[in-house]
Design a protein around this motif. Structure first.
Motif, PDB file in Angstrom:
ATOM      1  N   UNK A 121       0.819  -1.221   0.000  1.00 50.78           N
ATOM      2  CA  UNK A 121       0.000   0.000   0.000  1.00 50.78           C
ATOM      3  C   UNK A 121       0.850   1.268   0.000  1.00 50.78           C
ATOM      4  N   UNK A 122       1.964   1.233   0.709  1.00 55.18           N
ATOM      5  CA  UNK A 122       2.769   2.469   0.785  1.00 55.18           C
ATOM      6  C   UNK A 122       3.518   2.732  -0.514  1.00 55.18           C
ATOM      7  N   UNK A 123       3.381   1.827  -1.470  1.00 49.19           N
ATOM      8  CA  UNK A 123       4.119   2.004  -2.729  1.00 49.19           C
ATOM      9  C   UNK A 123       3.214   2.145  -3.947  1.00 49.19           C
ATOM     10  N   UNK A 124       1.966   2.596  -3.721  1.00 52.71           N
ATOM     11  CA  UNK A 124       1.181   3.026  -4.880  1.00 52.71           C
ATOM     12  C   UNK A 124       1.849   4.291  -5.400  1.00 52.71           C
ATOM     13  N   UNK A 125       1.547   4.645  -6.621  1.00 51.93           N
ATOM     14  CA  UNK A 125       2.231   5.801  -7.211  1.00 51.93           C
ATOM     15  C   UNK A 125       1.997   7.068  -6.379  1.00 51.93           C
ATOM     16  N   UNK A 126       0.736   7.246  -5.914  1.00 51.15           N
ATOM     17  CA  UNK A 126       0.446   8.457  -5.133  1.00 51.15           C
ATOM     18  C   UNK A 126       1.236   8.463  -3.830  1.00 51.15           C
ATOM     19  N   UNK A 127       1.263   7.291  -3.148  1.00 43.04           N
ATOM     20  CA  UNK A 127       1.941   7.245  -1.851  1.00 43.04           C
ATOM     21  C   UNK A 127       3.449   7.409  -2.004  1.00 43.04           C
ATOM     22  N   UNK A 128       3.995   6.802  -3.045  1.00 43.68           N
ATOM     23  CA  UNK A 128       5.433   6.996  -3.283  1.00 43.68           C
ATOM     24  C   UNK A 128       5.745   8.468  -3.533  1.00 43.68           C
ATOM     25  N   UNK A 129       4.864   9.116  -4.301  1.00 44.78           N
ATOM     26  CA  UNK A 129       5.107  10.538  -4.600  1.00 44.78           C
ATOM     27  C   UNK A 129       5.072  11.359  -3.315  1.00 44.78           C
ATOM     28  N   UNK A 130       4.126  11.045  -2.439  1.00 46.57           N
ATOM     29  CA  UNK A 130       4.028  11.784  -1.173  1.00 46.57           C
ATOM     30  C   UNK A 130       5.270  11.520  -0.311  1.00 46.57           C
ATOM     31  N   UNK A 131       5.701  10.272  -0.261  1.00 51.72           N
ATOM     32  CA  UNK A 131       6.889   9.932   0.557  1.00 51.72           C
ATOM     33  C   UNK A 131       8.126  10.636  -0.012  1.00 51.72           C
ATOM     34  N   UNK A 132       8.299  10.530  -1.314  1.00 52.70           N
ATOM     35  CA  UNK A 132       9.522  11.083  -1.922  1.00 52.70           C
ATOM     36  C   UNK A 132       9.547  12.606  -1.875  1.00 52.70           C
ATOM     37  N   UNK A 133       8.363  13.208  -1.761  1.00 55.12           N
ATOM     38  CA  UNK A 133       8.364  14.680  -1.752  1.00 55.12           C
ATOM     39  C   UNK A 133       8.975  15.215  -0.452  1.00 55.12           C
ATOM     40  N   UNK A 134       9.246  14.346   0.509  1.00 49.98           N
ATOM     41  CA  UNK A 134       9.922  14.805   1.743  1.00 49.98           C
ATOM     42  C   UNK A 134      11.427  14.935   1.528  1.00 49.98           C
ATOM     43  N   UNK A 135      11.891  14.592   0.349  1.00 57.26           N
ATOM     44  CA  UNK A 135      13.345  14.548   0.107  1.00 57.26           C
ATOM     45  C   UNK A 135      13.833  15.747  -0.706  1.00 57.26           C
ATOM     46  N   UNK A 136      14.987  16.285  -0.315  1.00 54.51           N
ATOM     47  CA  UNK A 136      15.674  17.262  -1.173  1.00 54.51           C
ATOM     48  C   UNK A 136      16.528  16.532  -2.196  1.00 54.51           C
ATOM     49  N   UNK A 137      17.031  15.372  -1.785  1.00 54.00           N
ATOM     50  CA  UNK A 137      17.945  14.631  -2.648  1.00 54.00           C
ATOM     51  C   UNK A 137      17.161  13.723  -3.586  1.00 54.00           C
ATOM     52  N   UNK A 138      17.708  13.402  -4.742  1.00 51.43           N
ATOM     53  CA  UNK A 138      17.042  12.397  -5.591  1.00 51.43           C
ATOM     54  C   UNK A 138      17.012  11.047  -4.867  1.00 51.43           C
ATOM     55  N   UNK A 139      15.902  10.320  -5.077  1.00 53.57           N
ATOM     56  CA  UNK A 139      15.800   8.972  -4.507  1.00 53.57           C
ATOM     57  C   UNK A 139      15.778   7.991  -5.667  1.00 53.57           C
ATOM     58  N   UNK A 140      16.735   7.106  -5.699  1.00 50.30           N
ATOM     59  CA  UNK A 140      16.772   6.089  -6.761  1.00 50.30           C
ATOM     60  C   UNK A 140      16.160   4.800  -6.235  1.00 50.30           C
ATOM     61  N   UNK A 141      15.310   4.191  -7.057  1.00 52.20           N
ATOM     62  CA  UNK A 141      14.645   2.935  -6.688  1.00 52.20           C
ATOM     63  C   UNK A 141      14.964   1.922  -7.786  1.00 52.20           C
ATOM     64  N   UNK A 142      16.074   1.210  -7.674  1.00 51.47           N
ATOM     65  CA  UNK A 142      16.472   0.322  -8.772  1.00 51.47           C
ATOM     66  C   UNK A 142      15.445  -0.759  -9.067  1.00 51.47           C
ATOM     67  N   UNK A 143      14.553  -1.044  -8.107  1.00 47.47           N
ATOM     68  CA  UNK A 143      13.616  -2.162  -8.311  1.00 47.47           C
ATOM     69  C   UNK A 143      12.220  -1.679  -8.676  1.00 47.47           C
ATOM     70  N   UNK A 144      12.099  -0.411  -9.023  1.00 46.62           N
ATOM     71  CA  UNK A 144      10.765   0.180  -9.150  1.00 46.62           C
ATOM     72  C   UNK A 144       9.873  -0.616 -10.106  1.00 46.62           C
ATOM     73  N   UNK A 145      10.431  -1.228 -11.148  1.00 50.92           N
ATOM     74  CA  UNK A 145       9.582  -1.949 -12.115  1.00 50.92           C
ATOM     75  C   UNK A 145       9.649  -3.468 -11.942  1.00 50.92           C
ATOM     76  N   UNK A 146      10.310  -3.926 -10.880  1.00 49.74           N
ATOM     77  CA  UNK A 146      10.483  -5.375 -10.723  1.00 49.74           C
ATOM     78  C   UNK A 146       9.285  -6.020 -10.021  1.00 49.74           C
ATOM     79  N   UNK A 147       8.891  -7.218 -10.465  1.00 47.86           N
ATOM     80  CA  UNK A 147       7.940  -8.038  -9.704  1.00 47.86           C
ATOM     81  C   UNK A 147       8.677  -8.642  -8.514  1.00 47.86           C
ATOM     82  N   UNK A 148       7.887  -9.050  -7.512  1.00 43.95           N
ATOM     83  CA  UNK A 148       8.527  -9.678  -6.342  1.00 43.95           C
ATOM     84  C   UNK A 148       9.319 -10.920  -6.758  1.00 43.95           C
ATOM     85  N   UNK A 149       8.760 -11.696  -7.694  1.00 43.88           N
ATOM     86  CA  UNK A 149       9.459 -12.922  -8.142  1.00 43.88           C
ATOM     87  C   UNK A 149      10.828 -12.595  -8.726  1.00 43.88           C
TER      88      UNK A 149
END
Ligand code: ATP
Ligand code: MG
Length: 412
Positions: A300-328
């Protein structure tokens, strides 16, 4: 104990023009450091570079092999024999190497000779040399067949300025870019399956990685921290210098947030606090990006809206190397890099403390900021930072000096 000269290869596509010498020195330095660490020594590995090739002279056994398997930037490597570029010497050594291989592993059914030339000291073309040595080998072992596409065995010949290298084994490396060829990052590591994989994939793109963990003590047990420490030991296998773990004692901070906020928003509030604190730590360490193991839609915390809200707390870029990966896919990677078994050890992560099992799927920044008015964000950030272990000291520059001269004359 045997000593060997190894020829190190890298994907040339990674190299842009003038960077080549720098890139090679970084890779060679990392390989040497990594071997020193595994052997627990500080000398004994000699490096030389010659016209686009790195040679490493080292003790050669399973420990050194294991070390090189963790050196990002290596596409493959081979133990080699060096001879002068004279037809008779090349032929004799090629036959000797073939015999050594056949004595050890048995006669292959099919083989090929593969020559590369960057030196035209011999007038023959690469194919002519292949044929010439190949037929000399077949004269000795008439039962052998030549297969140019999928041979059981390849005898490699590299004719370089002044010297010829002969190899019979090409060991695959882990690929990627040498650690240190990109700037450093701070990885938020949770002890789950995802963030260790994210850290290793970032190292593989050349960024040295430091770590920050938010520890839920006194509401989670020591096993949570122990697990993170064990994971970092595994990740550091891929790190020539080893990354450091900073621990923030976060349980009491969460308790204070939980006292006054909506349970369905707490995971997002915690994560925004983590991001703010990680920004401050990164700044002190002179690090300019964060890395997380987030994957779009995973929880739930990683829907697009929630990720955007979380990341907006950052001044620095946040890289998510697994952003498009399935759990498998992430699990498969965790097996590949050796973190899976440790990641699945039972331990509670702080993100779920005092939080509703069904957090809001689609928050808005305005709603979250309203919730944040109910506690003192700045005060809690400072309180968390005062708990950091070990204390923060200015970091060394992420790309360190290394002691290889610019151009080295090949000592053969
Ligand atoms: P992981 O993602 O590592 O498998 P997880 O799935 O339990 O763990 P998530 O809830 O998916 O964790 O968290 C997403 C990301 O947030 C993590 O990948 C990690 O980067 C960061 N994170 C979560 N909890 C912590 C923590 N306690 N300390 C540091 N970072 C954390
Ligand atoms: Mg996750």
């Amino acid at each position: 104990m045997s000593r060997e000269t190894l020829l190190l290869r890298y994907h040339e596509v990674a190299i842009k023009g003038d960077n080549r010498g720098w890139f090679e020195r970084r890779l060679a330095h990392n390989a040497r450091q990594r071997i020193y660490r595994s052997l627990n020594v500080t000398s004994g590995v000699q490096i030389s570079r010659t016209h686009g090739r790195i040679l490493l002279e080292t003790e050669w056994n399973l420990i050194t092999k294991d070390a090189l398997d963790c050196v990002f930037g290596l596409s493959s490597y081979s133990p080699i024999q060096k001879v002068s570029t004279e037809k008779k010497e090349i032929l004799n050594q090629a036959l000797a190497e073939f015999k050594k291989y056949a004595d050890q592993y048995g006669l292959p059914k099919t083989f090929r000779v593969k020559t590369r030339r960057s030196d035209k000291a011999l007038s023959d073309s690469s194919q002519e040399i292949d044929r010439w040595i190949g037929s000399a080998i077949r004269d000795r072992y008439p039962i052998l067949e030549v297969d140019l596409k999928h041979p059981d065995f390849t005898l490699g010949i590299e004719i370089r300025f002044g010297k010829t290298f002969i190899w019979t084994e090409k060991i695959p490396g882990p690929g990627g870019l040498p650690v240190g060829s990109n700037a450093a990052v701070l990885c938020l590591i949770s002890g789950g399956i995802d963030s260790p994989v994210a850290a290793i994939r970032t190292l593989r793109r050349g960024s040295p990685t430091q770590f920050i963990h938010f520890y839920g003590a006194p509401f989670v047990g020591e096993e949570a921290l122990q697990k993170v420490e064990d994971l970092i030991r595994i990740i550091n296998r891929y790190h020539p210098e080893t990354g450091k773990l900073y621990v923030i004692f976060f349980g009491k901070i969460q308790e204070q947030i939980a006292l006054v906020t909506n349970p369905k928003m707490r995971t997002i509030l915690y994560r925004r606090m983590m991001i703010r604190i990680a920004n401050r730590v990164a700044k002190t360490l002179k690090i300019e990006a964060l890395v997380t193991g987030e994957s779009l839609g995973q929880v739930a915390s990683q829907t697009l809206e929630n990720l955007a809200v979380i990341h907006s707390a950052s001044h620095l870029p946040i890289f998510c190397p697994l952003i498009t990966y399935d759990k498998d896919e992430i699990i498969q990677q965790a097996h590949q890099w050796g973190t899976f078994e440790t990641s699945i050890r039972p331990a509670t992560d702080c993100c779920t403390l005092f939080a509703d099992r069904h957090p809001l799927l689609h928050t808005s920044l305005a709603a979250v900021e309203e919730e944040e008015c109910k506690f003192s964000v700045n005060h809690l950030v400072e309180e968390a930072l005062s708990s950091i272990t070990p204390s923060l000291k200015p970091a060394r520059s992420p790309v360190e000096e290394w002691d290889l001269p610019n151009s080295v004359v090949l000592p053969i």
